[in-house]
Design a protein around this motif. Structure first.
Motif, PDB file in Angstrom:
ATOM      1  N   TYR A  41       3.229  13.847  -1.861  1.00 49.94           N
ATOM      2  CA  TYR A  41       1.804  13.685  -2.148  1.00 49.94           C
ATOM      3  C   TYR A  41       1.341  12.464  -1.367  1.00 49.94           C
ATOM      4  CZ  TYR A  41       3.209  17.094  -5.488  1.00 49.94           C
ATOM      5  OH  TYR A  41       3.743  18.233  -6.021  1.00 49.94           O
ATOM      6  N   TYR A  42       0.350  12.681  -0.453  1.00 52.09           N
ATOM      7  CA  TYR A  42       0.020  11.682   0.564  1.00 52.09           C
ATOM      8  C   TYR A  42      -1.468  11.356   0.560  1.00 52.09           C
ATOM      9  CZ  TYR A  42      -0.563   9.938   5.403  1.00 52.09           C
ATOM     10  OH  TYR A  42      -0.870   9.196   6.519  1.00 52.09           O
ATOM     11  N   ASN A  43      -1.772  10.068   0.625  1.00 54.82           N
ATOM     12  CA  ASN A  43      -3.150   9.626   0.823  1.00 54.82           C
ATOM     13  C   ASN A  43      -3.083   8.396   1.713  1.00 54.82           C
ATOM     14  OD1 ASN A  43      -5.662   8.421   0.730  1.00 54.82           O
ATOM     15  ND2 ASN A  43      -6.015   8.953  -1.419  1.00 54.82           N
ATOM     16  N   GLU A  44      -3.588   8.527   2.942  1.00 53.84           N
ATOM     17  CA  GLU A  44      -3.391   7.413   3.890  1.00 53.84           C
ATOM     18  C   GLU A  44      -4.117   6.143   3.468  1.00 53.84           C
ATOM     19  OE1 GLU A  44      -4.923   7.811   7.860  1.00 53.84           O
ATOM     20  OE2 GLU A  44      -6.453   9.239   7.229  1.00 53.84           O
ATOM     21  N   ASP A  45      -5.083   6.255   2.539  1.00 54.52           N
ATOM     22  CA  ASP A  45      -5.789   5.055   2.054  1.00 54.52           C
ATOM     23  C   ASP A  45      -5.044   4.388   0.902  1.00 54.52           C
ATOM     24  OD1 ASP A  45      -7.830   5.434   3.885  1.00 54.52           O
ATOM     25  OD2 ASP A  45      -8.816   6.905   2.564  1.00 54.52           O
ATOM     26  N   GLY A  46      -3.966   5.002   0.454  1.00 55.90           N
ATOM     27  CA  GLY A  46      -3.193   4.406  -0.645  1.00 55.90           C
ATOM     28  C   GLY A  46      -3.370   5.199  -1.923  1.00 55.90           C
ATOM     29  N   LYS A  70       0.864  -1.197   0.000  1.00 55.91           N
ATOM     30  CA  LYS A  70       0.000   0.000   0.000  1.00 55.91           C
ATOM     31  C   LYS A  70       0.892   1.235   0.000  1.00 55.91           C
ATOM     32  CE  LYS A  70      -3.081   1.927   3.265  1.00 55.91           C
ATOM     33  NZ  LYS A  70      -3.946   1.699   4.388  1.00 55.91           N
ATOM     34  N   ILE A  71       0.998   1.867  -1.154  1.00 62.44           N
ATOM     35  CA  ILE A  71       1.875   3.040  -1.249  1.00 62.44           C
ATOM     36  C   ILE A  71       1.058   4.280  -0.915  1.00 62.44           C
ATOM     37  CG2 ILE A  71       3.423   4.349  -2.766  1.00 62.44           C
ATOM     38  CD1 ILE A  71       3.846   1.612  -4.171  1.00 62.44           C
ATOM     39  N   VAL A  72       1.394   4.905   0.211  1.00 63.89           N
ATOM     40  CA  VAL A  72       0.573   6.027   0.687  1.00 63.89           C
ATOM     41  C   VAL A  72       1.176   7.389   0.361  1.00 63.89           C
ATOM     42  CG1 VAL A  72      -0.508   4.680   2.537  1.00 63.89           C
ATOM     43  CG2 VAL A  72       1.600   5.958   3.013  1.00 63.89           C
ATOM     44  N   ALA A  73       2.484   7.420   0.037  1.00 63.89           N
ATOM     45  CA  ALA A  73       3.077   8.732  -0.274  1.00 63.89           C
ATOM     46  C   ALA A  73       4.230   8.587  -1.261  1.00 63.89           C
ATOM     47  CB  ALA A  73       3.587   9.405   0.995  1.00 63.89           C
ATOM     48  N   VAL A  74       4.327   9.561  -2.158  1.00 67.97           N
ATOM     49  CA  VAL A  74       5.473   9.651  -3.083  1.00 67.97           C
ATOM     50  C   VAL A  74       5.886  11.121  -3.119  1.00 67.97           C
ATOM     51  CG1 VAL A  74       4.819   7.677  -4.531  1.00 67.97           C
ATOM     52  CG2 VAL A  74       3.950   9.946  -5.094  1.00 67.97           C
ATOM     53  N   SER A  75       7.090  11.374  -3.615  1.00 67.53           N
ATOM     54  CA  SER A  75       7.507  12.782  -3.694  1.00 67.53           C
ATOM     55  C   SER A  75       8.521  12.969  -4.807  1.00 67.53           C
ATOM     56  CB  SER A  75       8.131  13.240  -2.367  1.00 67.53           C
ATOM     57  OG  SER A  75       9.453  12.756  -2.255  1.00 67.53           O
ATOM     58  N   ASP A  76       8.674  14.206  -5.215  1.00 69.64           N
ATOM     59  CA  ASP A  76       9.798  14.578  -6.079  1.00 69.64           C
ATOM     60  C   ASP A  76      10.243  15.964  -5.648  1.00 69.64           C
ATOM     61  OD1 ASP A  76       8.014  16.345  -7.211  1.00 69.64           O
ATOM     62  OD2 ASP A  76       7.952  15.380  -9.174  1.00 69.64           O
ATOM     63  N   ILE A  77      10.991  16.632  -6.497  1.00 69.66           N
ATOM     64  CA  ILE A  77      11.539  17.933  -6.090  1.00 69.66           C
ATOM     65  C   ILE A  77      10.425  18.966  -5.824  1.00 69.66           C
ATOM     66  CG2 ILE A  77      11.886  18.854  -8.429  1.00 69.66           C
ATOM     67  CD1 ILE A  77      14.792  19.604  -7.126  1.00 69.66           C
ATOM     68  N   THR A  78       9.219  18.715  -6.371  1.00 72.19           N
ATOM     69  CA  THR A  78       8.110  19.663  -6.163  1.00 72.19           C
ATOM     70  C   THR A  78       7.388  19.434  -4.840  1.00 72.19           C
ATOM     71  OG1 THR A  78       6.393  18.310  -7.233  1.00 72.19           O
ATOM     72  CG2 THR A  78       7.710  19.743  -8.678  1.00 72.19           C
ATOM     73  N   SER A 125       5.408  18.279   2.548  1.00 72.25           N
ATOM     74  CA  SER A 125       6.793  18.564   2.156  1.00 72.25           C
ATOM     75  C   SER A 125       7.584  17.257   2.129  1.00 72.25           C
ATOM     76  CB  SER A 125       7.438  19.526   3.149  1.00 72.25           C
ATOM     77  OG  SER A 125       7.593  18.870   4.388  1.00 72.25           O
ATOM     78  N   ASN A 126       8.756  17.301   1.536  1.00 74.14           N
ATOM     79  CA  ASN A 126       9.631  16.119   1.514  1.00 74.14           C
ATOM     80  C   ASN A 126      10.039  15.733   2.930  1.00 74.14           C
ATOM     81  OD1 ASN A 126      10.671  14.629  -0.913  1.00 74.14           O
ATOM     82  ND2 ASN A 126      10.500  16.694  -1.710  1.00 74.14           N
ATOM     83  N   GLU A 127      10.219  16.730   3.789  1.00 76.28           N
ATOM     84  CA  GLU A 127      10.600  16.467   5.179  1.00 76.28           C
ATOM     85  C   GLU A 127       9.451  15.776   5.910  1.00 76.28           C
ATOM     86  OE1 GLU A 127      13.772  16.928   6.047  1.00 76.28           O
ATOM     87  OE2 GLU A 127      13.238  16.058   7.990  1.00 76.28           O
ATOM     88  N   GLU A 128       8.224  16.232   5.660  1.00 75.70           N
ATOM     89  CA  GLU A 128       7.056  15.602   6.299  1.00 75.70           C
ATOM     90  C   GLU A 128       6.906  14.147   5.857  1.00 75.70           C
ATOM     91  OE1 GLU A 128       3.967  19.301   7.086  1.00 75.70           O
ATOM     92  OE2 GLU A 128       4.300  18.647   5.025  1.00 75.70           O
ATOM     93  N   LEU A 129       7.217  13.899   4.593  1.00 73.51           N
ATOM     94  CA  LEU A 129       7.106  12.518   4.076  1.00 73.51           C
ATOM     95  C   LEU A 129       7.970  11.561   4.895  1.00 73.51           C
ATOM     96  CD1 LEU A 129       6.898  11.106   0.568  1.00 73.51           C
ATOM     97  CD2 LEU A 129       8.891  10.464   1.898  1.00 73.51           C
ATOM     98  N   LEU A 130       9.172  12.024   5.239  1.00 74.11           N
ATOM     99  CA  LEU A 130      10.090  11.146   5.978  1.00 74.11           C
ATOM    100  C   LEU A 130       9.538  10.776   7.363  1.00 74.11           C
ATOM    101  CD1 LEU A 130      13.519  12.856   5.138  1.00 74.11           C
ATOM    102  CD2 LEU A 130      12.643  10.711   4.204  1.00 74.11           C
ATOM    103  N   GLY A 131       8.713  11.651   7.932  1.00 76.41           N
ATOM    104  CA  GLY A 131       8.192  11.414   9.285  1.00 76.41           C
ATOM    105  C   GLY A 131       6.788  10.822   9.303  1.00 76.41           C
ATOM    106  N   LEU A 132       6.265  10.392   8.159  1.00 73.25           N
ATOM    107  CA  LEU A 132       4.898   9.845   8.116  1.00 73.25           C
ATOM    108  C   LEU A 132       4.780   8.554   8.939  1.00 73.25           C
ATOM    109  CD1 LEU A 132       3.916  10.220   4.340  1.00 73.25           C
ATOM    110  CD2 LEU A 132       2.912  11.454   6.285  1.00 73.25           C
ATOM    111  N   PRO A 133       3.596   8.275   9.480  1.00 71.36           N
ATOM    112  CA  PRO A 133       3.392   7.035  10.235  1.00 71.36           C
ATOM    113  C   PRO A 133       3.202   5.844   9.293  1.00 71.36           C
ATOM    114  CG  PRO A 133       1.375   8.314  10.184  1.00 71.36           C
ATOM    115  CD  PRO A 133       2.389   9.116   9.442  1.00 71.36           C
ATOM    116  N   VAL A 134       4.285   5.449   8.639  1.00 78.27           N
ATOM    117  CA  VAL A 134       4.218   4.336   7.682  1.00 78.27           C
ATOM    118  C   VAL A 134       5.070   3.173   8.185  1.00 78.27           C
ATOM    119  CG1 VAL A 134       3.798   5.743   5.617  1.00 78.27           C
ATOM    120  CG2 VAL A 134       6.148   5.330   6.356  1.00 78.27           C
TER     121      VAL A 134
END
Ligand code: NAD
Length: 409
Positions: free
Chosen positions: A242-247, A231-239, A273-282
């Motif tokens: 992008y997060y959706n906890e349901d996948g 279940k991929i909930v978040a991806v990111s790039d330089i922009t 943000s990219n920083e927030e992605l690293l701290g997600l509850p995944v």
């Protein structure tokens, strides 16, 4: 701590376990050759720009040296040196008959037109053509370079040396490239994530994943893992992230990137943000963009139980230790992203035989090389009671040491 120092630290941890004497450590750590070259290029507006390029050849005890060429504004000799030595350990972990090298140019590729990028690439080969080649040192793509860049470089190298497509890997499929090379690193990340979870008794369906970076590595990892029911909930790039906890609907995200070139505006997700992605509850984090993104400053915010290093050196050694103490299972870069160099090896083999494998054969052989390497690293980690990273280095350093010894230094 600088990038090369970090790799040395991992090396010494393995060398301690192997009880390696100081003079052998010095021999294995020291790069064989480091080249810095001037790359003068005429820009589209007629201006002369002088760039700086590097090629570091770290070790060739186990075979010709192998490693990518990176175009990025942060490329410097220390980084290239670190990445070159990582390549020696990486090719040894997966046991393919290569040493390690790396190169690059300090330039922002997004600021170059296609014609400028071609001139830069050809000029760079003019400067290093004597030290690379199918039996010496075989370049490949990395950040900021791609199969088209490799096609220009191969063509330029052959102007000096004659036809020999094995001089460079990661070429376009229609130009002596290997089927499956483009997807190989990301696919390998997915294959290894799957194997690690199986060993830990977990199912992909129960694992939420956040992937940082949606270029070659991140996008192919996402595709393979989505198809394997993670279940991929978040991806990111330089922009941004992008997060959706349901996948996320990964095929739709991939389609968006094909249409728009970036993730910006991606639907069905909240922007973070990219920083927030690293701290997600995944459950699992896959850093697949830059090095050094998990440091002592943000390691306490990491909630994932598993990290698979799609990028090279995304975790600072200090943070690595904290994660190990916390019981986070980290699949190290030297194994996790070795799928790319493995299929580069298949490309080189095919080029030398003037024969082309079909995609199924490439995928099967990739799976088999990575599976064996994974089982060896897993067993060594259990045997020595160490992290997967230290275990991978123990295997790699011992293989390079043995080859050096047999070559009669
Ligand atoms: P790429 O250029 O195709 O993609 C890089 C991605 O990272 C892009 O999505 C970009 O937007 C994103 N990015 C750039 N700067 C960022 C930032 N500051 N924050 C967040 N995202 C950012 O590169 P790639 O080939 O996918 O390589 C990624 C990493 O994987 C690098 O560390 C590279 O050395 C490593 N690697 C690549 C390969 C390969 O075969 N391509 C093999 C082994 C290791």
């Amino acid at each position: 701590m600088k990038a090369f120092e970090a790799v040395q630290l991992y090396f010494h941890r393995a060398a301690d376990i192997l009880e390696m004497p100081p003079e052998i450590r010095k021999l294995l750590l020291q790069p064989k050759r480091e080249v810095t070259v001037e790359v003068p290029v005429e820009m589209d507006d007629g201006r002369l720009e002088t760039l700086v390029g590097f090629r570091v050849q770290h070790n060739n005890a186990r075979g010709p040296m192998k490693g990518g060429l990176r175009y990025h504004w942060e490329v410097d000799l220390d980084e290239v040196r670190a990445l070159a030595s990582l390549m020696s350990w990486k090719t040894a972990v997966v046991n393919i008959p290569y040493g390690g090298a790396k190169g690059g140019i300090c330039v922002d590729p997004s600021q170059l037109s296609k014609k400028e990028k071609e001139r830069v690439s050809r000029k760079f080969i003019d400067q290093i053509h004597e030290i690379i080649g199918p039996d010496k040192d075989i370049p490949a793509p990395d950040m900021g370079t791609d199969s088209e860049t490799m096609a220009w470089m191969r063509n330029q190298w052959e102007k000096y040396n004659g036809f020999n497509p094995a001089c460079i890997t990661g070429k376009p499929v229609e130009d002596y490239g290997a089927k499956g090379r483009e997807e190989a690193t990301g696919r390998g990340v997915g294959i290894l994530a799957f194997k690690m979870l199986r060993r830990l008794g977990r199912r992909p369906q129960d694992i939420s994943v956040a992937i940082q970076g949606f270029g070659n590595v991140g996008s192919h990892a996402a595709k393979y893992m989505y198809e394997s029911e993670f279940k991929i909930v978040a991806v990111s790039d330089i922009t941004g992230g992008y997060y959706n906890e349901d996948g996320l609907d990964i095929p739709a995200v991939l389609h968006h990137v094909i249409e728009n070139r970036t993730l910006e505006g991606c639907k069905g997700a909240t922007q973070i943000s990219n920083e927030e992605l690293l701290g997600l509850p995944v459950d699992m984090l896959i850093p697949s963009a830059l090095g050094g993104v998990i440091t002592k400053d943000n390691v306490d915010r990491i909630k994932a139980s598993y990290i698979v290093e799609g990028a090279n050196a995304p975790i600072h050694p200090y943070a690595d230790e904290i994660l190990f103490d916390r019981g986070v299972c980290v699949m190290p870069d030297v194994l996790a992203n070795a799928g790319g160099v493995t299929v580069s090896y298949f490309e080189w083999v095919q080029n030398r035989q003037y024969y082309s494998w079909d995609l199924n054969r490439v995928r099967q052989q990739l799976d088999s090389v990575l599976s064996l390497a994974f089982e060896e690293v897993w067993a060594a980690a259990n045997e020595h009671g160490v992290s997967l990273r230290t275990a991978a280095f123990v295997i790699a350093v011992e293989r390079v040491r043995r080859a050096t010894e047999l070559s009669g230094v």
